[in-house]
Design a protein around this motif. Structure first.
Motif, PDB file in Angstrom:
ATOM      1  N   ARG A  17      67.455  92.836  82.517  1.00 48.73           N
ATOM      2  CA  ARG A  17      66.439  93.726  83.087  1.00 48.73           C
ATOM      3  C   ARG A  17      67.074  94.967  83.729  1.00 48.73           C
ATOM      4  N   ILE A  18      68.140  94.764  84.505  1.00 44.79           N
ATOM      5  CA  ILE A  18      68.754  95.937  85.144  1.00 44.79           C
ATOM      6  C   ILE A  18      69.482  96.804  84.121  1.00 44.79           C
ATOM      7  N   MET A  19      70.015  96.183  83.071  1.00 49.51           N
ATOM      8  CA  MET A  19      70.622  96.973  81.990  1.00 49.51           C
ATOM      9  C   MET A  19      69.550  97.843  81.328  1.00 49.51           C
ATOM     10  N   ASP A  20      68.386  97.255  81.086  1.00 48.00           N
ATOM     11  CA  ASP A  20      67.297  97.970  80.436  1.00 48.00           C
ATOM     12  C   ASP A  20      66.787  99.113  81.319  1.00 48.00           C
ATOM     13  N   ALA A  21      66.644  98.836  82.603  1.00 50.21           N
ATOM     14  CA  ALA A  21      66.205  99.888  83.533  1.00 50.21           C
ATOM     15  C   ALA A  21      67.217 101.029  83.549  1.00 50.21           C
TER      16      ALA A  21
END
Length: 138
Positions: free
Chosen positions: A114-118
């Motif tokens: 999720r943080i990679m995607d954000a």
């Protein structure tokens, strides 16, 4: 033992996942900024830097995060571009991907994805804005 990702001054699993997520996000940012967005001439920032003989950083993926790196790009590849910028990977897409691939994702790994995607979405938008600004001045 609490394995949730987050701040932990004591080290251990939480610290491991936090540091892994930070390193993977930095690698994602480099790929997004230097290799993912093309200007009107079809050049990425990396190609443009090469033409000016300027160096570009390389993404450094930690060995213990290589599987997350692979999963992330597999998920991003299935995500169509949005009309007004990058679209985050929806939960339904993650769920379907898990069912289709048989991959089992721990909650800490999901948090990292999720943080990679954000970070990817943020960096793509920054690079797109930089290209628009550059093209407006030329």
């Amino acid at each position: 033992m609490d394995l949730r990702p987050g701040r932990s001054s004591l080290g251990g699993p939480r610290k491991f996942y936090e540091e892994l997520g930070e390193r993977l996000c930095e690698a994602v940012a480099i790929v997004a900024r230097y290799d993912s967005v093309k200007d009107k001439d079809g050049e990425t920032r990396r190609k443009r830097n090469e033409s000016f003989e300027a160096e570009s950083p390389e993404a450094e993926v930690p060995d213990n995060g290589a599987f997350l790196w692979h999963w992330f790009w597999e998920l991003r590849q299935a995500q169509p571009p949005g009309l007004s910028g990058p679209v985050p990977i929806p939960n339904i897409e993650l769920s379907a991907w898990c069912q289709l691939t048989g991959n089992i994702i721990r909650r800490e790994e999901l948090a990292i994805l999720r943080i990679m995607d954000a970070r990817f979405c943020i960096e793509i938008e920054k690079e797109s804005e930089a290209i628009r600004a550059r093209e407006a001045t030329t």
